[in-house]
Motif scaffolding. Structure first.
Motif, PDB file in Angstrom:
ATOM      1  N   GLU A 264      -0.431  -2.956 -11.873  1.00 38.38           N
ATOM      2  CA  GLU A 264      -0.156  -1.594 -11.430  1.00 38.38           C
ATOM      3  C   GLU A 264       1.328  -1.401 -11.106  1.00 38.38           C
ATOM      4  OE1 GLU A 264      -1.838   1.229 -11.230  1.00 38.38           O
ATOM      5  OE2 GLU A 264      -3.537   0.281 -12.225  1.00 38.38           O
ATOM      6  N   ALA A 265       1.929  -2.375 -10.429  1.00 40.69           N
ATOM      7  CA  ALA A 265       3.351  -2.276 -10.087  1.00 40.69           C
ATOM      8  C   ALA A 265       4.216  -2.294 -11.348  1.00 40.69           C
ATOM      9  CB  ALA A 265       3.744  -3.415  -9.153  1.00 40.69           C
ATOM     10  N   ILE A 266       3.846  -3.118 -12.327  1.00 41.86           N
ATOM     11  CA  ILE A 266       4.595  -3.169 -13.588  1.00 41.86           C
ATOM     12  C   ILE A 266       4.487  -1.840 -14.325  1.00 41.86           C
ATOM     13  CG2 ILE A 266       4.685  -4.239 -15.873  1.00 41.86           C
ATOM     14  CD1 ILE A 266       5.832  -6.052 -13.718  1.00 41.86           C
ATOM     15  N   CYS A 267       3.294  -1.247 -14.355  1.00 44.13           N
ATOM     16  CA  CYS A 267       3.119   0.019 -15.076  1.00 44.13           C
ATOM     17  C   CYS A 267       3.770   1.183 -14.339  1.00 44.13           C
ATOM     18  CB  CYS A 267       1.635   0.276 -15.341  1.00 44.13           C
ATOM     19  SG  CYS A 267       0.948  -0.857 -16.588  1.00 44.13           S
ATOM     20  N   GLU A 268       3.865   1.094 -13.016  1.00 44.19           N
ATOM     21  CA  GLU A 268       4.654   2.077 -12.269  1.00 44.19           C
ATOM     22  C   GLU A 268       6.128   1.954 -12.654  1.00 44.19           C
ATOM     23  OE1 GLU A 268       6.042   4.996  -9.656  1.00 44.19           O
ATOM     24  OE2 GLU A 268       4.015   4.609 -10.404  1.00 44.19           O
TER      25      GLU A 268
ATOM     26  N   LEU B 255      -2.155  -3.969  -1.128  1.00 42.86           N
ATOM     27  CA  LEU B 255      -1.810  -3.779  -2.543  1.00 42.86           C
ATOM     28  C   LEU B 255      -3.063  -3.634  -3.396  1.00 42.86           C
ATOM     29  CD1 LEU B 255       1.108  -6.357  -2.840  1.00 42.86           C
ATOM     30  CD2 LEU B 255       1.319  -3.890  -3.143  1.00 42.86           C
ATOM     31  N   ASN B 256      -4.078  -4.448  -3.122  1.00 43.78           N
ATOM     32  CA  ASN B 256      -5.320  -4.372  -3.892  1.00 43.78           C
ATOM     33  C   ASN B 256      -6.047  -3.063  -3.646  1.00 43.78           C
ATOM     34  OD1 ASN B 256      -5.627  -6.824  -5.478  1.00 43.78           O
ATOM     35  ND2 ASN B 256      -5.679  -7.918  -3.543  1.00 43.78           N
ATOM     36  N   ILE B 257      -6.050  -2.588  -2.406  1.00 39.41           N
ATOM     37  CA  ILE B 257      -6.687  -1.305  -2.098  1.00 39.41           C
ATOM     38  C   ILE B 257      -5.992  -0.175  -2.854  1.00 39.41           C
ATOM     39  CG2 ILE B 257      -6.986   0.423  -0.263  1.00 39.41           C
ATOM     40  CD1 ILE B 257      -7.534  -1.930   1.649  1.00 39.41           C
ATOM     41  N   GLU B 258      -4.675  -0.243  -2.941  1.00 40.53           N
ATOM     42  CA  GLU B 258      -3.912   0.842  -3.559  1.00 40.53           C
ATOM     43  C   GLU B 258      -4.080   0.926  -5.075  1.00 40.53           C
ATOM     44  OE1 GLU B 258       0.165   0.966  -2.397  1.00 40.53           O
ATOM     45  OE2 GLU B 258      -0.276   1.339  -0.286  1.00 40.53           O
ATOM     46  N   THR B 259      -4.643  -0.111  -5.709  1.00 39.94           N
ATOM     47  CA  THR B 259      -4.835  -0.042  -7.168  1.00 39.94           C
ATOM     48  C   THR B 259      -5.771   1.086  -7.563  1.00 39.94           C
ATOM     49  OG1 THR B 259      -6.642  -1.671  -7.130  1.00 39.94           O
ATOM     50  CG2 THR B 259      -4.406  -2.513  -7.467  1.00 39.94           C
TER      51      THR B 259
END
Length: 241
Positions: free
Chosen positions: A110-114, A172-176
Motif C-alpha cells: 500500500e505504501a509503495i502504491c501510494e 499500518l495493517n489497519i490502514e490498508t
C-alpha cells in the motif's frame, strides 16, 4: 452507465456516468491511457488485457479488484488530478498482480502504491499532453502531488521503529482497508523520494508479488534487495539503527 472502449489493442473499457462534454471524455481517456503507458515503461511490464475501469462516484474509496480485470475509481471523471492519483495507485496493485499476497506485507505494498500515485502525478506534470486544455491543467498535477506531503502526523513517529514496534505495524495493517491513512501516507512521504532518486526501482516493484508469508516483512525486503542494490535505501529507512 456508459461503456467507452479506449485501448483497442488491449481491449480496455471505461465504465462511467454520462460526461456531457465529449472533449472532456476524450481528455479523461487520454490521461488514463498516458498514465498507464508511463507506468508500464517504468515498471517494465506489458499492459493487462481486457481491463475495465469503472468510475463510480457512489464509492467511498477506489479499488483494484484482485480476482477480476477491474479497477474502480471513486472520483469525478473530470477531476483529473484525483483521477491520475487514484488510477496510479490502483494500477500499481494491478501491475504487481500478486496471486497470493503476503498478509504481513500488505501495508508495504500500500505504501509503495501510494508512492506510485505521487511519483506519476509529477511525471504527468512534466509530460507533453498535446491538448491545450491539459497542457494548462497539468501543473495542477504537480501541485496536487506536493499537497500530499503537507499533512502532518498527529503523533510523530520514526519509520525505523516499524520492524520493532507492534503498535505501529498494527496501525499500518489497519490502514490498508481504511479510507484515512495517516501512517501509510507518512511512510509514503519518506519512500517516494527514494524512487525519485532511483526511478529504475519501479522495475523491481512487480517482484513484491513474490513476498512470502513464511518470511517476516524484513526478510522479504532483504531478499527483494538482492534484485536492486538501491532497495537498500528503503530497508535502511525501515530498519532500526
Amino acid at each position: 452507465m456508459n461503456t467507452t472502449n479506449f485501448n483497442k489493442r488491449k481491449g480496455w473499457n471505461l465504465i462511467h456516468d454520462d460526461i456531457e462534454n465529449p472533449n472532456d471524455l476524450d481528455r479523461t481517456l487520454f490521461l488514463l491511457l498516458k498514465t498507464s503507458e508511463l507506468m508500464e515503461f517504468f515498471f517494465k511490464v506489458s499492459a493487462p488485457d481486457n481491463l475495465e475501469i469503472h468510475i463510480d462516484t457512489s464509492r467511498t474509496t477506489p479499488l483494484n479488484w484482485a480476482n477480476e480485470p477491474k479497477i474502480s475509481l471513486s472520483c469525478q471523471p473530470t477531476l483529473w488530478s484525483q483521477l491520475i492519483y487514484q488510477f496510479a495507485h490502483e494500477y500499481c496493485h494491478r501491475l504487481i498482480d500478486s496471486p497470493f499476497p503476503s498478509l504481513n506485507s500488505l501495508w508495504f505494498e500500500e505504501a509503495i502504491c501510494e508512492s506510485s500515485s505521487r511519483f506519476f502525478l509529477k511525471k504527468m506534470g512534466i509530460t507533453n499532453l498535446k491538448d491545450k486544455i491539459l497542457q494548462k491543467y497539468k501543473f495542477n498535477f504537480i501541485e496536487y502531488s506536493n499537497s500530499l506531503y503537507n499533512s502532518n502526523m498527529e503523533t510523530p513517529w520514526s519509520t525505523n521503529q516499524i520492524f520493532l514496534n507492534n503498535d505501529i505495524l498494527k496501525r499500518l495493517n489497519i490502514e490498508t482497508t481504511a479510507p484515512k491513512r495517516p501512517y501509510l501516507n507518512f511512510l509514503s512521504t519518506k519512500i517516494t523520494p527514494i524512487f525519485s532518486a532511483h526511478p529504475d526501482l519501479w522495475a523491481n516493484v512487480k517482484d513484491i508479488r513474490y513476498f512470502s508469508n513464511e518470511n517476516s516483512i524484513q526478510e522479504n525486503i532483504e531478499i527483494w534487495q538482492k534484485r536492486n542494490s538501491n532497495i537498500k535505501e528503503i530497508l535502511t529507512l525501515l530498519k532500526s539503527k
